[in-house]
Design an enzyme around this catalytic site. Structure first.
Site, PDB file in Angstrom:
ATOM      1  N   ASP A 175       0.864  -1.168   0.000  1.00  0.00           N
ATOM      2  CA  ASP A 175       0.000   0.000   0.000  1.00  0.00           C
ATOM      3  C   ASP A 175       0.915   1.237   0.000  1.00  0.00           C
ATOM      4  O   ASP A 175       2.133   1.139   0.171  1.00  0.00           O
ATOM      5  CB  ASP A 175      -0.960  -0.018   1.187  1.00  0.00           C
ATOM      6  CG  ASP A 175      -2.165   0.874   0.919  1.00  0.00           C
ATOM      7  OD1 ASP A 175      -2.129   1.657  -0.059  1.00  0.00           O
ATOM      8  OD2 ASP A 175      -3.158   0.799   1.667  1.00  0.00           O
TER       9      ASP A 175
HETATM   10  C1  BGC Z   1      -4.952   3.192   0.011  1.00  0.00           C
HETATM   11  C2  BGC Z   1      -5.097   2.140  -1.053  1.00  0.00           C
HETATM   12  C3  BGC Z   1      -4.896   2.755  -2.423  1.00  0.00           C
HETATM   13  C4  BGC Z   1      -3.553   3.421  -2.470  1.00  0.00           C
HETATM   14  C5  BGC Z   1      -3.225   4.039  -3.812  1.00  0.00           C
HETATM   15  C6  BGC Z   1      -3.699   4.014  -0.169  1.00  0.00           C
HETATM   16  O1  BGC Z   1      -3.672   5.099   0.691  1.00  0.00           O
HETATM   17  O2  BGC Z   1      -4.963   2.574   1.280  1.00  0.00           O
HETATM   18  O3  BGC Z   1      -6.363   1.537  -0.941  1.00  0.00           O
HETATM   19  O4  BGC Z   1      -5.009   1.768  -3.417  1.00  0.00           O
HETATM   20  O5  BGC Z   1      -3.529   4.442  -1.497  1.00  0.00           O
HETATM   21  O6  BGC Z   1      -3.947   5.166  -4.066  1.00  0.00           O
END
Ligand code: BGC
Length: 758
Positions: free
Chosen positions: A284
């Site tokens: 993530d």
């Molecule tokens: C979120 C994810 C997301 C990623 C990319 C993160 O802050 O938890 O769900 O896919 O950002 O945008």
């Protein structure tokens, strides 16, 4: 000439597969071996690097920061670039300006649609309609790929039992079985066979247990037994992996004390070893660097930890590209570990045919596939299926298209708030507001008037915080002024549609709340509207199950509309006026108050359960002094404009043997006056086991449409496999003995019969 061209020519000639975008496994391995043999260490680490960017101007990609990195081979993929031209442009830099010409993987958070926005995932799950959900993912993939996207960071399949957590909006609620069915449908919808240029890579997230963050606070600690992980939280991730999901995203939280991103047990032993996952793992956002805050070491330490755990791609943290060379030199990671991760990224690119055609997903002529009337019509149909009718006293709903209809409330005339969280590609101001949807639906048959009535919340600071993505700002008039205007509008109305609840930004990432009731300022408005004595229909906008106890006592009709996507306003009008009969069913329990959280239907019995007929506090039982133990609205609940009657359950046999099946049949009749959909639900309880088992677990459901007076037999087949669970030793087994089989319209109102597993 760049590699992909050489490859395309030689492989295609050698294999004679002139029309195929992909070679065989052996051809792929040969190609990747050859390519990796040419790569420098930095180029390899580049493949593991996933930065976010939207700083490029079309035609100028080469001169942007990201373009420079790409031309140096420092990037494996990029996310959040919107627009097919920009993506083509940057892909050209990768293919033509970098030494080896390895194409980039372009990703994006296409969570519930692209320009045609579907309801938020929590709402979609309330449709209990797997075809509709798969279709929504298919359309999302068609549109995203037409915009250059080859990879979506969806589905999010985190089970959650805590509506304080704002990200419940992005998941499928509290149930492992329903969640697993949805996970499969979404992976299938996005990926298809991963051959066509409108089929994109899915990414299952957030692995794992992200939805169990303590106190519902985002990014918070998770701690749970393996027994609970396997039985209750893992199933949807596993279902998505079994359905062939090409990638998995790690979660921010710890799992058994080790952050998921650095947790080898999770990413390697379980995911790859036990589940046989053969795709790639991406972190993530900045999750590698966040391991520093988790107390796992400095950036070099945590990057090595992540790689060794089984993480392949580093989203934004710059840990892999920045430190792994040093770690290799110091013997902290091995070349084999780096190569393994690089191989997985290259395999993903190869499998979707990027080496053969790097522009496969960047075909500008496909622009007209986005936001088409057909796709919007589908989104409207699907949205209407997700609304949950919680209450309809005196059959106020549906309302008639006549007289004067007042739309009142802070959610009444906002366009930007309609699609909900994670509508990254949405044209927020293009969508209709509730007022506009109602007005268009009635045409000249009725007069539609509007007043805002109140701001979303009284505290301007809170509203400013949650409007950071450019949603409409608050009204500068005072509460009294807004109220006075609303009362004047209400005075001339025959019926009031109160559009209330949360705004888009009240849920989603980093939007946890501790008070889930309607904000006071809206409640004061509602009290005034109710005091007019006119029929009031409440549309509750929410990204989570909210606390509706007061409303359930005072407001005659409540339709939970969540955030319904780009076509929400028309879909709301369809249901409000009865062109569509509501059929959504809750995928998560609605609590009576926040103190009941976590509250979920598939709980254990405890040694001191409350007797079934006890509705008040009983000393020395597992209950509360000040609130019943039951939910306000149970899992699976939802009303219709018609009524359904369930007959007795007929079992083909009350004894089930290994290798055999039995059936349970129930006759469902539409006893009302309208055509409607019912979601018939099957629950099972294992009465005696080597471990305690939940009081009931969803094991099947069927959505049926019945005309007035029509009956249908719904049959569920019970297999010994359906009775399996993970025992104390985490072996997946069933155990002979007695089982209760329950069928009903929701998890509370069920009829029970008993059978035996021999
Ligand atoms: C979120 C994810 C997301 C990623 C990319 C993160 O802050 O938890 O769900 O896919 O950002 O945008």
């Amino acid at each position: 000439m760049k590699l992909h061209k050489i490859f395309a020519a030689s492989v295609l000639l050698a294999s004679g597969l002139a029309a195929s975008a992909k070679g065989t496994e052996a051809e792929m391995n040969a190609f990747i071996n050859d390519l990796m043999g040419k790569m420098t260490l930095q180029e390899k680490l580049g493949q593991l690097n996933l930065p976010a960017s939207d700083d490029i101007v079309t035609g100028e990609a080469k001169n942007s920061n990201i373009g420079e990195m790409v031309s140096k081979g420092e990037v494996g993929g990029v996310f959040n670039i919107a627009g097919v031209e920009k993506i083509r442009d940057l892909q050209r830099v990768a293919v033509e300006e970098s030494r080896l010409g390895i194409p980039l993987l372009f990703g994006m958070d296409v969570i519930h649609g692209y320009k045609t926005v579907f309801p938020i995932p929590l709402a979609l799950s309330c449709s209990w309609d797997m075809d509709a959900i798969e279709r929504s993912a298919r359309i999302a993939a068609e549109e995203a790929s037409a915009a250059g996207i080859a990879w979506t960071f969806s589905p999010m399949v985190d089970i959650s039992r805590d509506p304080r957590w704002g990200r419940m909006s992005e998941g499928s609620g509290e149930d492992p079985y329903l969640g697993s069915e949805i996970a499969k449908a979404m992976v299938k919808g996005y990926q298809g066979n991963l051959t066509r240029n409108d089929e994109i890579l899915a990414c299952v997230k957030h692995f794992a247990l992200y939805g169990a963050s303590e106190a519902g606070r985002d990014y918070n600690t998770v701690d749970m037994s393996r027994f609970r992980m396997y039985n209750e939280y893992f199933p949807p991730y596993k279902a998505a992996v079994d359905a062939g999901a090409a990638s998995v995203m790690t979660s921010f939280n710890t799992v058994d004390g080790i952050p998921a991103t650095g947790n080898r047990w999770l990413l390697t032993d379980l995911l790859r070893g036990q589940w046989g996952f053969d795709g790639f793992v991406v972190t993530d956002y900045t999750a590698i660097a966040e391991m520093i805050e988790h107390g796992m070491g400095d950036l070099q330490d945590v990057s090595a930890l992540a790689l060794k755990a089984g993480t392949d791609m580093d989203m934004v943290a710059n840990g892999f590209v920045g430190t792994l060379a040093k770690s290799l030199e110091e013997g902290k990671v091995t070349m084999a570990e780096i190569d393994e991760a690089v191989r997985r990224i290259l395999e993903a690119k190869y499998r979707i045919g990027l080496f053969e055609n790097p522009y496969k997903y960047a075909d500008p002529s496909r622009k007209n596939e986005i936001y088409t009337p057909e796709k919007r019509a589908e989104a409207r149909r699907i949205a209407a299926k997700t609304f949950v009718l919680l209450k309809n006293e005196g059959d106020i709903l549906p309302i008639q298209k006549k007289g004067t209809i007042a739309v009142i409330g802070p959610m009444g005339n906002t366009r930007a708030n309609m699609p909900g969280t994670w509508s990254v590609a949405a044209d927020l101001n293009n969508y209709k507001s509730v007022y506009e949807g109602i007005r268009d639906a009635v045409g000249d048959k009725a007069k539609v008037v509007y007043a805002k009535g109140s701001n979303l919340v009284a505290d301007p600071r809170l509203e400013a915080d949650v409007t950071m993505f450019g949603r409409e700002m608050r009204d500068s008039r005072s509460e009294e002024e807004l109220l006075a205007e609303a009362m004047e509008v209400a005075a001339g109305a025959d019926v009031i549609i109160a559009a209330m609840g949360e705004s888009s930004e009240f849920s989603g990432e980093s939007s946890s709340r501790s008070d889930l009731r309607l904000p006071d300022v809206q409640k004061r408005l509602m009290e005034k509207l109710l005091a007019t004595g006119k029929p009031v229909v409440m549309l509750n906008f929410s990204g989570r199950p909210t606390v509706m106890t007061w409303e359930s006592e005072h407001v005659p009709a409540i339709l939970n509309v969540w955030f319904g996507g780009s076509e929400a306003a028309d879909a709301i009008a369809d249901v409000v006026f009865g062109d569509v009969n509501p059929s959504g069913r809750l995928s998560a329990t609605m609590p009576r108050n926040e103190g009941q959280i976590p509250i979920y239907y598939n709980h254990f019995n405890t040694g001191r359960p409350l007797a079934k007929d006890a509705d008040k506090f009983v000393k020395f039982r597992s209950n509360y002094l000040d609130v019943p133990v039951t939910p306000l609205y149970p899992f699976g609940y939802g009303l219709s404009y018609t009524e359904f009657k369930y007959g007795d359950i007929a079992l083909s046999s009350d004894s089930l043997k290994d290798g055999e099946t039995i059936t349970a049949t129930v006759t469902v009749t539409n006893t009302g006056r309208r055509k409607g959909d019912e979601v018939v639900q099957l629950y099972i309880r294992d009465l005696v086991g080597s471990v305690s088992r939940p009081v009931k677990e969803l094991k099947g459901f069927e959505r049926i449409t019945l005309n007035p007076g029509e009956s249908r037999d719904v049959t569920f087949t019970i297999t010994p496999d359906m009775l399996k669970f993970y025992n104390f030793n985490l072996e997946y087994v069933n155990e002979p003995g007695e089982f209760d089989l329950m069928i009903g319209p929701n998890s509370s109102d069920v009829t029970t019969v008993r059978f035996n597993l021999k």
